[in-house]
Enzyme design. Structure first.
Site, PDB file in Angstrom:
ATOM      1  N   ASP A 131      96.740  12.512   9.410  1.00 49.21           N
ATOM      2  CA  ASP A 131      96.646  14.055   8.700  1.00 49.21           C
ATOM      3  C   ASP A 131      97.874  14.822   8.902  1.00 49.21           C
ATOM      4  OD1 ASP A 131      95.835  14.462  11.372  1.00 49.21           O
ATOM      5  OD2 ASP A 131      94.199  15.478  10.766  1.00 49.21           O
TER       6      ASP A 131
ATOM      7  N   ARG B 119      86.965  13.041   2.045  1.00 47.64           N
ATOM      8  CA  ARG B 119      87.225  13.377   0.540  1.00 47.64           C
ATOM      9  C   ARG B 119      88.049  12.319  -0.162  1.00 47.64           C
ATOM     10  NH1 ARG B 119      90.450  18.824  -0.591  1.00 47.64           N
ATOM     11  NH2 ARG B 119      91.828  17.861   0.643  1.00 47.64           N
TER      12      ARG B 119
ATOM     13  N   SER C  59      92.744  10.169  10.113  1.00 51.92           N
ATOM     14  CA  SER C  59      93.244  10.837  11.081  1.00 51.92           C
ATOM     15  C   SER C  59      93.015  10.573  12.535  1.00 51.92           C
ATOM     16  CB  SER C  59      92.717  12.374  10.789  1.00 51.92           C
ATOM     17  OG  SER C  59      93.120  12.783   9.403  1.00 51.92           O
TER      18      SER C  59
END
Ligand code: BG6
Ligand code: GLC
Length: 822
Positions: free
Chosen positions: A675, A557, A621
């Site tokens: 993350d 995203r 992440s």
């Protein structure tokens, strides 16, 4: 000698409705003087039920069914509408060798049922009848079940089955409350049974207990069914349209397939379940009092269960003979029969039985049978007496068929309405001595049903082999499910972790965390404990516009985050999800980062902010060794990523270079965060106590705020820093091999075929996945509580993902950076 019945005042008219055609000889004879005679004896006249009355009975029964099905109305309903936990009719897949016990009808038997499925369906049945002496069925419960077990053992001996472990289906023809197929609590005895200490107890488990005493047999009681259900399943094996089971024998009752959404007492709305109506109790609350006669009341008072099963007592074979006797007695006392002379036999309860009624109603021999039977009762019947007695029998059995038809018509109408059909085509499976042996009964019943529900095309299918074949069908399904359950349990057993094991895992994790923090062990540590250079959680002063990237979860995203501080404190986010094709995930590093920059360009274009040089926070992440908040060297790819030339490189540099290559816009990359850290920050913005970030998603990892003095590889002892544990590496040194299953090893070895393998056993994946997703967070929270009893933990779900957190970190870093520059 009795051939011309119209000569006699006692010839019969049609008993119900205008239709007097058909082959029932008793219906054809007409005489107006009959009505006069009958009217004189109101009690007989009262037993004739017109179609209007029957339609009314049908409507009353429809209301009773609704009452029995409703959660709030069931406790006071007389018609109990008991769920049977049989959810489907036989589908032809049933096979195997089964035992069955059939208890509660006029005959008790043990059976062996073999069901074949070798291309064509067929079954084979061997059985042996056993007597049921009064001392047994009206003695103690323990004796009753040990008798049943003894008979079964004898049967197995005689069939040479003792060496075999066999599943058993138990037909138990009494009202039982079931919560699953293999158990049933007896609500009350009915008919001629009344063993002590059984009501309110689980009958299947009593049978199991009694069987356990026989050490030489190994029988598994897998299913318990009512005889109606067994009959429906027996007939369903031959006719898939069969969705009603009807018994008209010693007792009477019916079952049918009801929509799950109408059964309040069982969870779930999908599909159908067979409901055992226990319609014998219809009227126990007075609902049929206007139809009951003085004979019905007298019979009830003299029965084993006064006030109970009032509908059954007007219908079934256990009672019809006695009703006839009571009527004949009254008529004799009134001087209408046998010159008013009563015999001792006629005064004796139970002297006239159903078999006598059937014989007396027989076409052709009926009258001579009547004479013989009455003579045996020491009565001296005249010709007229015999015709009169025959007439009484017909009135009583006709009423029985009429009442049965009315209740059955109610069930058929319910089925039709459930299916929203104008016309229903269906099959009713039937069994029971009265229906099978009475000469006129079936024809009468069929005819009245067809008249009451003209919009139902009903096939009446006589069960040829009793209810046991059906019980075996139900057992076959239960057996398949039990075998599957066992297999599933065996597969899953290694996944069950005891508290002791979990404590051991906790201690090992603790050791690994410490290794990761210590300078001399840190290199070899599997849990990397990476410093993040995030030294505090948000304090509410953060503000501005930021870009954030979120790479490494299910979605990639790009976000625009607008943070306001002060009184109008708020965070607004705009984001777009982009796909990362597999060939990019596993291509070259340059391709990957070019693709990321391409997505950013699209997003800026889409948001109309291409010119603005916004600060950017990069949620990345994967394990990164950081030297500062904006420098992160990729330690190694995890999850599905494998792009080349990235490991050992600074991902921030790689992103900057890709932006430069594109040469279209500039971005100020301020922070790179894991993350877990982004998530901790997102939640920390709402709750300042948040000091742990946990991810259980595509991958799993945790970060937490550690005291600086414990982080040996970073200078300084003051304050705290967030550590990205990278706990996914836990066990890479073999320290938790004891809890790794062969499936974990297979997954590790890269084979992606675990699901395919497990799904060989049809229903496993569904069971696994549904229970997994349903209870994950509950199990997590409960286990944490158990293992860390001195920690009071609040679990807070990050609603906004880690992008917001990345932006907050960027805001803080930017502020500190600006202060530093000044
Ligand atoms: C038998 C069934 O054929 O019919 C039994 O196998 C059932 O389960 C019985 O109870 C009902 O009829 P009757 O006349 O024996 O009560
Ligand atoms: C009685 C029992 C019922 C059974 C019926 C026919 O009504 O209560 O369970 O189905 O007899 O045997």
């Amino acid at each position: 000698m009795f051939s011309d019945c119209s000569r006699h005042a006692w010839a019969l008219t049609a008993f119900s409705g205008p239709d007097s055609e058909g082959s029932d000889p008793h219906q054809l004879c007409c005489s107006s003087s009959l009505h006069e005679q009958e009217e004189k004896m109101g009690y007989l006249y009262h037993m004739r039920l017109s179609d209007d009355v029957l339609l009314d009975v049908m409507a009353r029964f429809q209301a009773e069914m609704v009452k029995g099905l409703g959660r709030d109305t069931n406790p006071t309903a007389t018609v109990k509408m008991l769920p049977s936990f049989v959810r489907s009719l036989p589908d032809g897949s049933e096979k195997g060798d089964f035992l069955a016990v059939d208890l509660g009808g006029s005959q008790f038997r043990a059976l062996e049922v073999k069901v074949f499925n070798d291309g064509r369906q067929s079954s084979q049945l061997e059985s042996k009848f056993y007597p049921t002496p009064k001392e047994v069925i009206q003695g103690s419960g323990a004796e009753l079940f040990s008798y049943v077990a003894d008979c079964l053992s004898d049967f197995m001996e005689s069939r040479n089955l003792k060496h075999k472990k066999l599943p058993l289906g138990f037909t138990f023809s009494f009202p039982c409350k079931q919560t699953e197929l293999e158990e049933g609590v007896l609500l009350s005895w009915t008919k001629h049974f009344k063993a002590r200490g059984v009501q309110g107890t689980d009958v299947a488990s009593s049978l199991r207990k009694a069987l356990q005493k026989h050490k030489d047999i190994d029988v598994d009681v897998l299913a318990m069914v009512n005889d109606t259900v067994g009959t429906m399943m027996t007939c369903g094996y031959d006719d898939p349209r069969c969705e009603v089971g009807l018994i008209i024998g010693t007792g009477t009752n019916a079952c049918y397939m009801e929509e799950m959404r109408h059964i309040d007492l069982v969870e779930g709305d999908e599909g159908r379940m067979c409901i055992n109506t226990e319609w014998g109790a219809f009227g126990d609350d007075g609902a049929l009092d206007d139809l009951r006669t003085e004979f019905d009341r007298e019979l009830d008072l003299g029965s084993l269960n006064p006030g109970k099963q009032l509908f059954e007592k007007m219908i079934s074979s256990l009672y019809l003979g006695e009703l006839v006797r009571l009527i004949l007695l009254k008529m004799t006392k009134e001087g209408l029969l046998f010159n008013g002379k009563v015999s001792a036999a006629l005064l004796t309860k139970g002297k006239i039985e159903m078999k006598h009624v059937s014989a007396m109603e027989k076409y052709k021999e009926g009258l001579s049978n009547t004479k013989e039977i009455l003579t045996e009762l020491n009565l001296f019947p005249s010709e007229d007496d015999c015709i009169a007695v025959q007439h009484v029998c017909t009135i009583v059995s006709f009423r029985s068929a009429n009442l049965c038809a009315a209740a059955l018509a109610a069930i058929l109408t319910r089925l039709r309405e459930n299916k929203k059909l104008l016309r229903l085509r269906t099959t009713v499976g039937i069994d029971g001595g009265l229906y099978k042996t009475h000469p006129q009964y079936p024809k009468r019943l069929h005819k009245v049903v067809r008249r009451l529900v003209p919009n139902c095309d009903v096939r009446f299918l006589l069960s040829q082999s009793g209810s046991a074949k059906g019980a075996a069908m139900v057992t076959a399904v239960a057996y398949r499910l039990a075998a599957q359950r066992k297999q599933i349990d065996a597969v899953l057993a290694p996944f069950v972790l005891s508290l002791e094991t979990l404590r051991d895992v906790k201690n090992k994790m603790r050791t690994e965390l410490e290794y990761g923090l210590k300078r001399e062990t840190q290199d070899r540590a599997t849990v990397k404990m990476l410093p993040t250079y995030v030294c505090g959680t948000p304090d509410g002063t953060e503000k501005g516009k930021y870009l954030a990237l979120d790479l490494g979860g299910t979605n990639f995203r790009v976000l625009l985050v607008k943070i306001r501080s002060g009184r109008r404190r708020s965070v607004r986010m705009y984001n777009k999800i982009f796909a990362i094709p597999l060939e990019i995930m596993q291509g070259t590093g340059e391709e990957l980062f070019d693709h990321i920059v391409q997505c950013i360009a699209d997003f800026l274009e889409y948001m109309g902010i291409k010119g603005a040089r916004l600060p950017l926070g990069f949620t990345f992440s994967f394990p990164c060794r950081q030297a500062s908040i904006d420098k992160g060297t990729l330690v190694g790819w995890t999850k599905g990523f494998k792009a080349t030339d990235c490991e050992g490189e600074d991902v921030v540099d790689m992103l900057r270079e890709a932006i430069r290559r594109r040469n279209e816009f500039d971005l100020d990359i301020v922070a790179v965060v894991n993350d877990t850290v982004g998530t901790m920050m997102t939640c920390g913005y709402e709750d300042p106590n948040c000091e742990i970030g946990l991810i259980a998603g595509t991958g799993s990892n945790v970060c937490y705020m550690e005291d600086m003095k414990n982080i040996e590889i970073v200078e300084g002892n003051e304050g705290k820093m967030c550590i990205n544990t990278e706990w996914g590496g836990f066990g890479d040194n073999g320290c938790i091999d004891n809890i790794r299953t062969k499936y974990d090893k297979e997954v590790d070895e890269g084979s992606l075929n675990i699901k395919a393998k497990v799904s060989d056993q049809k229903s496993i994946p569904r069971i696994l996945f549904s229970s997994f997703s349903f209870s994950f967070s509950r199990v997590l929270q409960e286990t944490v509580k158990e293992l860390a009893p001195r920690c009071d933990v609040t679990f807070m779900l990050s609603e906004d993902g880690s992008g917001k957190g990345a932006a907050l970190i960027t805001a803080v870093a930017k502020r500190l950076h600006n202060i530093g520059q000044k």
